[in-house]
Design an enzyme around this catalytic site. Sequence first.
Site, PDB file in Angstrom:
ATOM      1  N   ALA A  64       0.207  -6.047 -11.042  1.00 16.52           N
ATOM      2  CA  ALA A  64       0.804  -6.875 -12.210  1.00 16.52           C
ATOM      3  C   ALA A  64      -0.476  -7.108 -13.199  1.00 16.52           C
ATOM      4  O   ALA A  64      -1.647  -6.950 -12.803  1.00 16.52           O
ATOM      5  CB  ALA A  64       1.019  -8.152 -11.337  1.00 16.52           C
ATOM      6  N   GLY A 107       0.910  -5.070  -7.176  1.00 17.35           N
ATOM      7  CA  GLY A 107       2.207  -4.364  -7.599  1.00 17.35           C
ATOM      8  C   GLY A 107       2.392  -2.849  -7.677  1.00 17.35           C
ATOM      9  O   GLY A 107       3.523  -2.449  -7.614  1.00 17.35           O
ATOM     10  N   GLU A 110       3.103  -2.051  -4.402  1.00 17.26           N
ATOM     11  CA  GLU A 110       4.374  -2.229  -4.035  1.00 17.26           C
ATOM     12  C   GLU A 110       5.414  -1.274  -4.814  1.00 17.26           C
ATOM     13  O   GLU A 110       6.272  -0.825  -4.167  1.00 17.26           O
ATOM     14  CB  GLU A 110       4.604  -3.705  -4.418  1.00 17.26           C
ATOM     15  N   GLU A 130      -3.977  -8.988  -3.875  1.00 20.11           N
ATOM     16  CA  GLU A 130      -3.936 -10.332  -4.079  1.00 20.11           C
ATOM     17  C   GLU A 130      -4.800 -11.509  -3.609  1.00 20.11           C
ATOM     18  O   GLU A 130      -4.915 -12.363  -4.480  1.00 20.11           O
ATOM     19  CB  GLU A 130      -2.512 -10.741  -4.044  1.00 20.11           C
TER      20      GLU A 130
HETATM   21  N1  CAA Z   1      -4.235  -6.313 -15.062  1.00 15.77           N
HETATM   22  C1  CAA Z   1      -4.394  -6.082 -16.516  1.00 15.77           C
HETATM   23  N2  CAA Z   1      -5.689  -5.412 -16.782  1.00 15.77           N
HETATM   24  C2  CAA Z   1      -5.928  -4.491 -15.871  1.00 15.77           C
HETATM   25  C3  CAA Z   1      -5.758  -4.788 -14.609  1.00 15.77           C
HETATM   26  C4  CAA Z   1      -4.737  -5.566 -14.276  1.00 15.77           C
HETATM   27  N3  CAA Z   1      -4.174  -5.676 -12.805  1.00 15.77           N
HETATM   28  N4  CAA Z   1      -6.361  -3.944 -13.670  1.00 15.77           N
HETATM   29  C5  CAA Z   1      -7.365  -3.451 -14.631  1.00 15.77           C
HETATM   30  N5  CAA Z   1      -7.050  -3.851 -16.166  1.00 15.77           N
HETATM   31  C6  CAA Z   1      -7.702  -3.322 -17.267  1.00 15.77           C
HETATM   32  C7  CAA Z   1      -9.155  -3.826 -17.198  1.00 15.77           C
HETATM   33  O1  CAA Z   1      -9.033  -5.455 -17.657  1.00 15.77           O
HETATM   34  C8  CAA Z   1      -9.956  -3.168 -18.135  1.00 15.77           C
HETATM   35  O2  CAA Z   1      -9.615  -3.379 -19.540  1.00 15.77           O
HETATM   36  P1  CAA Z   1     -10.774  -3.976 -20.658  1.00 15.77           P
HETATM   37  O3  CAA Z   1     -11.386  -2.762 -20.844  1.00 15.77           O
HETATM   38  O4  CAA Z   1      -9.955  -4.116 -21.674  1.00 15.77           O
HETATM   39  O5  CAA Z   1     -11.312  -4.933 -19.865  1.00 15.77           O
HETATM   40  C9  CAA Z   1      -9.344  -1.676 -17.907  1.00 15.77           C
HETATM   41  O6  CAA Z   1      -8.152  -2.064 -17.213  1.00 15.77           O
HETATM   42  C10 CAA Z   1     -10.080  -0.882 -16.859  1.00 15.77           C
HETATM   43  O7  CAA Z   1     -10.582  -1.610 -15.802  1.00 15.77           O
HETATM   44  P2  CAA Z   1     -11.955  -1.908 -15.132  1.00 15.77           P
HETATM   45  O8  CAA Z   1     -13.066  -1.862 -16.286  1.00 15.77           O
HETATM   46  O9  CAA Z   1     -11.793  -3.160 -14.328  1.00 15.77           O
HETATM   47  O10 CAA Z   1     -11.900  -0.352 -14.470  1.00 15.77           O
HETATM   48  P3  CAA Z   1     -12.979  -0.257 -13.140  1.00 15.77           P
HETATM   49  O11 CAA Z   1     -12.938   1.179 -12.882  1.00 15.77           O
HETATM   50  O12 CAA Z   1     -14.347  -0.913 -13.249  1.00 15.77           O
HETATM   51  O13 CAA Z   1     -12.112  -1.205 -11.919  1.00 15.77           O
HETATM   52  C11 CAA Z   1     -10.358  -1.817 -10.597  1.00 15.77           C
HETATM   53  C12 CAA Z   1     -10.890  -0.725 -11.501  1.00 15.77           C
HETATM   54  C13 CAA Z   1     -11.045  -1.779  -9.357  1.00 15.77           C
HETATM   55  C14 CAA Z   1      -8.849  -1.379 -10.247  1.00 15.77           C
HETATM   56  C15 CAA Z   1     -10.275  -3.010 -11.471  1.00 15.77           C
HETATM   57  O14 CAA Z   1      -9.928  -2.911 -12.721  1.00 15.77           O
HETATM   58  C16 CAA Z   1      -9.584  -4.055 -10.765  1.00 15.77           C
HETATM   59  O15 CAA Z   1      -9.853  -4.811  -9.799  1.00 15.77           O
HETATM   60  N6  CAA Z   1      -8.247  -4.468 -11.363  1.00 15.77           N
HETATM   61  C17 CAA Z   1      -7.324  -5.530 -10.661  1.00 15.77           C
HETATM   62  C18 CAA Z   1      -6.608  -4.977  -9.447  1.00 15.77           C
HETATM   63  C19 CAA Z   1      -5.843  -6.306  -8.992  1.00 15.77           C
HETATM   64  O16 CAA Z   1      -6.201  -7.397  -8.770  1.00 15.77           O
HETATM   65  N7  CAA Z   1      -4.695  -6.052  -8.850  1.00 15.77           N
HETATM   66  C20 CAA Z   1      -3.561  -6.968  -8.300  1.00 15.77           C
HETATM   67  C21 CAA Z   1      -2.918  -7.589  -9.520  1.00 15.77           C
HETATM   68  S1  CAA Z   1      -1.747  -9.197  -8.716  1.00 15.77           S
HETATM   69  C22 CAA Z   1      -0.392  -8.182  -8.174  1.00 15.77           C
HETATM   70  O17 CAA Z   1      -0.143  -7.247  -8.562  1.00 15.77           O
HETATM   71  C23 CAA Z   1       0.670  -9.141  -7.622  1.00 15.77           C
HETATM   72  C24 CAA Z   1       2.011  -8.697  -7.772  1.00 15.77           C
HETATM   73  O18 CAA Z   1       2.510  -7.735  -8.392  1.00 15.77           O
HETATM   74  C25 CAA Z   1       3.162  -9.684  -7.411  1.00 15.77           C
END
Ligand code: CAA
Length: 256
Positions: A64, A107, A110, A130
Amino acid sequence: MPALLTVEQLESVRLVTLNRPEALNALTSALLGELADELANAEQDPTTHAVVLTGNRKAFAAGADLKEMAERDLVGILNDPRVAFWQRITAFSKPLIAAVNGYALGGGCELAMHADILIAGRDAQFGQPEINLGIMPGAGGTQRLLRAVGKSLAMQMVLTGEPIGARQALAAGLVSEVTEPELTVERALAIARRIAGQAPLAVRLAKEALLKAQDTDLASGLRLERHAFTLLAGTHDRNEGIRAFQEKRRPRYRGE
Ligand code: CAA
C-alpha cells in the site's frame, strides 16, 4: 501524469503492467481503481481468455502507498475505496497469472496471491512487512498466505515482517515456477496462452472448483466438482474436444 497501468492485448491474453516505478509500484487508491476497471474490461471482453499481471524488474508492488496511508484517519480507512478493489479482484472469473520480479510486499504480496498462478523471477521477494509499521495485513495476507505456505512459515513472515526469496516461495508452494528475471513475463504469457487455447467454460468452472477447495469441506467441494463436470457434459466444446482427439486435429472451441 503517466498512466498508472499499461495494457497490451496479445491476441487472447491481456498483459497488465503496474506503472509507478518511482514508488516501486506502491498501491494508491487511484492505481487500484484503474486496475479494478481494467479487470472489469477484461472480464467483459469475449476475446480475452486470460490476464497476466506484472510490475517491473525491481518491484511487482511494494505494498500500500504509505504516503497515502499516512493521510488516512479511521473514517478514511473504513471508507477506503481499496476495500471495494479487493472484493472486485476476488470476483474475477478468468485465469489471472502474476509474473513477479523484485519486491512483492504487503498489499503487493496480497495482490500477487489473488492470482491463480504465480511465476517468480529468481530475485523476487515476498513478504508481509506490516508488523514493522505497527499494523497487520488487511487484504488477505493472513488468510491466503497461511493457506499457501502453511502455518509455521506464514506466522514467521507475518510476525517478523521478514520476506522470503523466490526459491523458498517455490518450496513452500506460494509460486509454481521460478525463472530468470528477464523471462518471468514471457513464461507467464506462455502459460496464459496455453490456458487461453482451452475450452473457456471448462477453464472457468475448473478455476471455480479449485478455489472452492481452499475454503470448503471435502464433501461440499466434491459435490461442486461433480455438478460442474456434469454441466460441461452438455457443452458444444466437450463434444468438440473429444471429436478433435478422435480426428487427430486441434479442437475449435466456441465457449458454448
Ligand atoms: N509506499 C509509498 N512509497 C514507497 C513504498 C510504499 N509502500 N515503498 C517504496 N516507496 C518509495 C520510496 O519512498 C522511494 O521514494 P522516494 O525516492 O521518493 O523516497 C522509492 O519508492 C524507492 O524506495 P526505496 O528508496 O526505499 O528503495 P530501497 O531499494 O532502498 O528499498 C524497500 C526497497 C525495502 C521495498 C523499501 O522501499 C520499503 O521497505 N518499502 C515499504 C514496504 C512496506 O512496508 N510495504 C507494506 C505497506 S503496508 C501494506 O501494504 C498494507 C496493506 O496493503 C493492507
